[in-house]
Motif scaffolding. Structure first.
Motif, mmCIF file in Angstrom:
data_model
loop_
_atom_site.group_PDB
_atom_site.id
_atom_site.type_symbol
_atom_site.label_atom_id
_atom_site.label_comp_id
_atom_site.label_asym_id
_atom_site.label_seq_id
_atom_site.Cartn_x
_atom_site.Cartn_y
_atom_site.Cartn_z
ATOM 1 N N PHE A 58 0.810 -1.212 0.000
ATOM 2 C CA PHE A 58 0.000 0.000 0.000
ATOM 3 C C PHE A 58 0.847 1.267 0.000
ATOM 4 N N PHE A 59 1.972 1.234 0.691
ATOM 5 C CA PHE A 59 2.773 2.440 0.845
ATOM 6 C C PHE A 59 3.962 2.539 -0.109
ATOM 7 N N LYS A 60 4.093 1.605 -1.053
ATOM 8 C CA LYS A 60 5.117 1.743 -2.094
ATOM 9 C C LYS A 60 4.829 2.989 -2.922
ATOM 10 N N GLN A 61 5.857 3.487 -3.594
ATOM 11 C CA GLN A 61 5.689 4.640 -4.478
ATOM 12 C C GLN A 61 4.537 4.391 -5.458
ATOM 13 N N GLN A 62 4.569 3.219 -6.102
ATOM 14 C CA GLN A 62 3.470 2.814 -6.975
ATOM 15 C C GLN A 62 2.806 1.620 -6.291
ATOM 16 N N ARG A 63 1.597 1.838 -5.772
ATOM 17 C CA ARG A 63 0.931 0.792 -4.975
ATOM 18 C C ARG A 63 0.886 -0.537 -5.717
ATOM 19 N N ASP A 64 1.091 -1.602 -4.953
ATOM 20 C CA ASP A 64 1.085 -2.954 -5.504
ATOM 21 C C ASP A 64 -0.211 -3.634 -5.060
ATOM 22 N N TRP A 65 -1.274 -3.377 -5.809
ATOM 23 C CA TRP A 65 -2.605 -3.859 -5.420
ATOM 24 C C TRP A 65 -2.713 -5.375 -5.338
ATOM 25 N N PRO A 66 -2.089 -6.159 -6.216
ATOM 26 C CA PRO A 66 -2.184 -7.613 -6.049
ATOM 27 C C PRO A 66 -1.662 -8.084 -4.687
ATOM 28 N N ILE A 67 -0.572 -7.486 -4.211
ATOM 29 C CA ILE A 67 -0.048 -7.863 -2.890
ATOM 30 C C ILE A 67 -1.030 -7.453 -1.800
ATOM 31 N N VAL A 68 -1.581 -6.259 -1.907
ATOM 32 C CA VAL A 68 -2.540 -5.772 -0.904
ATOM 33 C C VAL A 68 -3.775 -6.673 -0.878
ATOM 34 N N ILE A 69 -4.336 -6.945 -2.049
ATOM 35 C CA ILE A 69 -5.569 -7.742 -2.127
ATOM 36 C C ILE A 69 -5.331 -9.172 -1.675
ATOM 37 N N ALA A 70 -4.229 -9.769 -2.086
ATOM 38 C CA ALA A 70 -3.947 -11.166 -1.739
ATOM 39 C C ALA A 70 -3.714 -11.364 -0.246
ATOM 40 N N ASN A 71 -3.184 -10.355 0.444
ATOM 41 C CA ASN A 71 -2.849 -10.519 1.854
ATOM 42 C C ASN A 71 -3.865 -9.921 2.823
ATOM 43 N N SER A 72 -4.775 -9.108 2.347
ATOM 44 C CA SER A 72 -5.780 -8.505 3.240
ATOM 45 C C SER A 72 -6.635 -9.533 3.980
ATOM 46 N N PRO A 73 -7.101 -10.603 3.305
ATOM 47 C CA PRO A 73 -7.872 -11.599 4.066
ATOM 48 C C PRO A 73 -7.062 -12.234 5.187
ATOM 49 N N GLY A 74 -5.756 -12.332 5.027
ATOM 50 C CA GLY A 74 -4.904 -12.907 6.072
ATOM 51 C C GLY A 74 -4.886 -12.078 7.327
ATOM 52 N N ILE A 75 -5.041 -10.761 7.181
ATOM 53 C CA ILE A 75 -5.122 -9.904 8.365
ATOM 54 C C ILE A 75 -6.381 -10.228 9.148
ATOM 55 N N VAL A 76 -7.501 -10.262 8.458
ATOM 56 C CA VAL A 76 -8.795 -10.496 9.119
ATOM 57 C C VAL A 76 -8.879 -11.914 9.676
ATOM 58 N N PHE A 77 -8.634 -12.901 8.824
ATOM 59 C CA PHE A 77 -8.811 -14.286 9.247
ATOM 60 C C PHE A 77 -7.703 -14.764 10.182
ATOM 61 N N GLY A 78 -6.479 -14.297 9.990
ATOM 62 C CA GLY A 78 -5.393 -14.679 10.899
ATOM 63 C C GLY A 78 -5.635 -14.167 12.304
ATOM 64 N N LEU A 79 -5.998 -12.895 12.406
ATOM 65 C CA LEU A 79 -6.263 -12.316 13.739
ATOM 66 C C LEU A 79 -7.489 -12.958 14.375
ATOM 67 N N THR A 80 -8.543 -13.136 13.605
ATOM 68 C CA THR A 80 -9.766 -13.756 14.143
ATOM 69 C C THR A 80 -9.485 -15.167 14.631
ATOM 70 N N THR A 81 -8.723 -15.928 13.856
ATOM 71 C CA THR A 81 -8.403 -17.298 14.261
ATOM 72 C C THR A 81 -7.559 -17.326 15.532
ATOM 73 N N ALA A 82 -6.553 -16.472 15.593
ATOM 74 C CA ALA A 82 -5.698 -16.430 16.780
ATOM 75 C C ALA A 82 -6.493 -16.020 18.019
ATOM 76 N N LEU A 83 -7.309 -15.001 17.882
ATOM 77 C CA LEU A 83 -8.086 -14.528 19.043
ATOM 78 C C LEU A 83 -9.115 -15.544 19.507
ATOM 79 N N THR A 84 -9.811 -16.181 18.564
ATOM 80 C CA THR A 84 -10.814 -17.164 18.983
ATOM 81 C C THR A 84 -10.160 -18.403 19.585
ATOM 82 N N ALA A 85 -8.922 -18.719 19.203
ATOM 83 C CA ALA A 85 -8.215 -19.850 19.814
ATOM 84 C C ALA A 85 -7.806 -19.539 21.240
ATOM 85 N N LEU A 86 -7.580 -18.264 21.527
ATOM 86 C CA LEU A 86 -7.134 -17.872 22.867
ATOM 87 C C LEU A 86 -8.287 -17.662 23.839
ATOM 88 N N LEU A 87 -9.466 -17.417 23.317
ATOM 89 C CA LEU A 87 -10.601 -17.122 24.198
ATOM 90 C C LEU A 87 -11.328 -18.354 24.656
#
Length: 87
Positions: A58-87
């Motif tokens: 996202f913060f590169k001089q010329q945004r790299d949208w494929p990298i942003v799009i491909a990894n965005s679900p990992g933020i949501v699902f990775g955090l959700t999975t980790a938190l629900t495993a701990l609770l």
């Protein structure tokens, strides 16, 4: 040398597979919420990794949208999975 069309196809397939990989956390999330917690370390590391890649893309001089799009679900699902495993 590989043509640009073939490289674009490989990039598209890689992006789709990345999204599928992170969406595959859904069964673990459901298991965590059902009282059968799974491991939290790997999803937490995936969350951190994806956050770094999305920030990079996202913060590169010329945004790299494929990298942003491909990894965005990992933020949501990775955090959700980790938190629900701990609770």
């Amino acid at each position: 040398m590989v043509s640009q069309d073939k490289m674009k196809l490989v990039g598209t397939i890689g992006s789709i597979l990345s999204v599928c990989m992170y969406v595959s956390y859904i069964p673990q999330i459901l298991g965590n919420l059902s009282g059968h917690p799974g491991d939290w370390i790997q999803p937490l590391v995936a969350f951190i990794n994806c956050t770094i890649w999305v920030t990079y893309g996202f913060f590169k001089q010329q945004r790299d949208w494929p990298i942003v799009i491909a990894n965005s679900p990992g933020i949501v699902f990775g955090l959700t999975t980790a938190l629900t495993a701990l609770l």
